[in-house]
Design a protein around this motif. Structure first.
Motif, mmCIF file in Angstrom:
data_model
loop_
_atom_site.group_PDB
_atom_site.id
_atom_site.type_symbol
_atom_site.label_atom_id
_atom_site.label_comp_id
_atom_site.label_asym_id
_atom_site.label_seq_id
_atom_site.Cartn_x
_atom_site.Cartn_y
_atom_site.Cartn_z
ATOM 1 N N ARG A 183 0.856 -1.289 0.076
ATOM 2 C CA ARG A 183 0.151 -0.323 -0.224
ATOM 3 C C ARG A 183 0.737 1.244 0.280
ATOM 4 N N TYR A 184 0.037 2.339 -0.449
ATOM 5 C CA TYR A 184 0.745 3.596 -0.664
ATOM 6 C C TYR A 184 -0.048 4.897 -0.617
ATOM 7 N N GLY A 185 0.337 6.028 0.123
ATOM 8 C CA GLY A 185 -0.565 6.855 0.464
ATOM 9 C C GLY A 185 -0.091 8.453 0.696
ATOM 10 N N SER A 186 -0.624 9.137 0.506
ATOM 11 C CA SER A 186 -0.171 10.996 -0.376
ATOM 12 C C SER A 186 -0.397 11.426 1.322
ATOM 13 N N PRO A 187 -0.219 11.429 2.213
ATOM 14 C CA PRO A 187 -0.219 12.644 3.383
ATOM 15 C C PRO A 187 -1.218 13.918 2.843
ATOM 16 N N LYS A 188 -2.144 14.442 3.949
ATOM 17 C CA LYS A 188 -2.756 15.720 2.835
ATOM 18 C C LYS A 188 -2.451 16.368 3.641
ATOM 19 N N GLU A 189 -1.421 16.473 5.363
ATOM 20 C CA GLU A 189 -1.330 18.039 5.861
ATOM 21 C C GLU A 189 0.016 18.335 4.374
ATOM 22 N N PRO A 190 1.390 17.719 4.643
ATOM 23 C CA PRO A 190 2.566 18.133 3.219
ATOM 24 C C PRO A 190 1.781 18.458 1.894
ATOM 25 N N ILE A 191 0.984 18.121 1.996
ATOM 26 C CA ILE A 191 0.139 18.957 0.425
ATOM 27 C C ILE A 191 -1.077 20.360 0.855
ATOM 28 N N LYS A 192 -1.228 20.177 2.256
ATOM 29 C CA LYS A 192 -1.803 21.818 1.856
ATOM 30 C C LYS A 192 -1.341 22.189 2.326
ATOM 31 N N GLU A 193 -0.214 22.195 3.592
ATOM 32 C CA GLU A 193 1.105 23.057 3.762
ATOM 33 C C GLU A 193 1.877 23.807 2.433
ATOM 34 N N ALA A 194 2.043 22.713 1.493
ATOM 35 C CA ALA A 194 2.992 23.641 0.284
ATOM 36 C C ALA A 194 2.244 24.002 -0.929
ATOM 37 N N LEU A 195 0.432 23.853 -0.530
ATOM 38 C CA LEU A 195 0.135 24.631 -1.805
ATOM 39 C C LEU A 195 -0.279 25.719 -1.082
ATOM 40 N N LYS A 196 -0.222 25.642 -0.102
ATOM 41 C CA LYS A 196 -0.570 27.267 0.902
ATOM 42 C C LYS A 196 0.931 28.311 0.858
ATOM 43 N N ALA A 197 1.992 27.745 0.860
ATOM 44 C CA ALA A 197 3.088 28.346 0.642
ATOM 45 C C ALA A 197 3.570 28.607 -0.678
ATOM 46 N N GLY A 198 2.811 28.034 -1.963
ATOM 47 C CA GLY A 198 3.444 28.423 -2.909
ATOM 48 C C GLY A 198 4.063 27.285 -3.839
ATOM 49 N N ARG A 199 4.668 25.926 -2.886
ATOM 50 C CA ARG A 199 5.537 25.469 -3.764
ATOM 51 C C ARG A 199 4.375 24.121 -4.274
ATOM 52 N N ASP A 200 5.146 24.356 -5.373
ATOM 53 C CA ASP A 200 4.304 22.946 -6.236
ATOM 54 C C ASP A 200 4.988 21.235 -5.697
ATOM 55 N N ILE A 201 4.199 20.569 -6.159
ATOM 56 C CA ILE A 201 4.582 19.120 -5.677
ATOM 57 C C ILE A 201 4.051 18.039 -6.858
ATOM 58 N N LEU A 202 5.699 16.947 -7.173
ATOM 59 C CA LEU A 202 5.191 16.045 -8.082
ATOM 60 C C LEU A 202 4.730 14.989 -7.765
#
Length: 218
Positions: A89-108
């Protein structure tokens, strides 16, 4: 109060970029080039139940967790998306994604079409999805064999999986055929550059345009 022309006040919202393809279609090579050429882009770090491999590091490649921990995270809705891939199983945690969006960082993200749909459901217009097609199934098989890392059974399993993945090409925002790697990389970069410029990723524009047309009281 910051002026709307101040650079700090003109920070854009981050962007989530999904790059999907069958194994062997070039996704990993394209991802490496994107990460190498863009200081504003980082790879999503997933949680996984598989064992750590030689050369990998906790928190750099994955967050390695046991089945019980992963199950608890699923129950507590900590993941934006998760899936079984080859018995793990693989999963993407929500909180780091939310923090990156708010800070203007892009995630691949390196996820399949099911994960892409889950991520889109969670983050909507913050996401742009790109699917990479091989020029032919024959070329895809040739690339898999050229790696010389997989057994015949695994190659055949990857080819069967590829047919299923390709069937969902129309669920993506953009679809590219990787018959020329450098050209494909240029196209992916162009997509990312254009998506970064969309007005909805620049929340300061509402105040900026309002102030532009404001007239002093007579």
């Amino acid at each position: 109060m910051d002026s709307p022309t101040d650079a700090n006040a003109r920070q854009r919202r981050g962007l989530l970029i999904v790059l999907s393809s069958p194994s062997g279609a070039g996704k990993s090579t394209i991802s490496r080039r994107l990460l190498q050429d863009s200081a504003d882009l980082s790879m999503s770090i997933s949680a996984t139940t598989r064992q750590m491999r030689p050369g990998e590091a906790e928190g750099r490649d994955y967050h390695f967790v046991d089945d019980a921990t992963f199950e608890r995270m699923v129950e507590e809705e900590d993941f934006a998306e998760w899936a079984y891939v080859f018995d793990h199983r693989y999963g993407s945690p929500k909180e780091p994604i939310k923090e990156a969006l708010k800070a203007g960082r892009d995630i691949l993200f390196d996820i399949d079409w099911q994960g892409t749909q889950q991520l889109k459901s969670a983050f909507g217009s913050d996401l742009v999805s790109i699917f990479i097609l091989p020029p032919s199934m024959e070329e895809l098989e040739r690339r898999l064999r050229a790696r010389q890392t997989d057994s015949e059974d695994i190659i055949q399993s990857r080819m069967r999986r590829a047919a299923g993945e390709i069937g969902h090409w129309d669920a993506y925002d953009y679809v590219l055929i990787n018959d020329d790697l450098e050209s494909c990389i240029r196209d992916v970069k162009a997509i990312v550059a254009a998506e970064r410029l969309r007005p909805r990723r620049h929340p300061y524009l509402s105040d900026f345009t309002r102030k532009l047309v404001e007239r002093p009281n007579d």
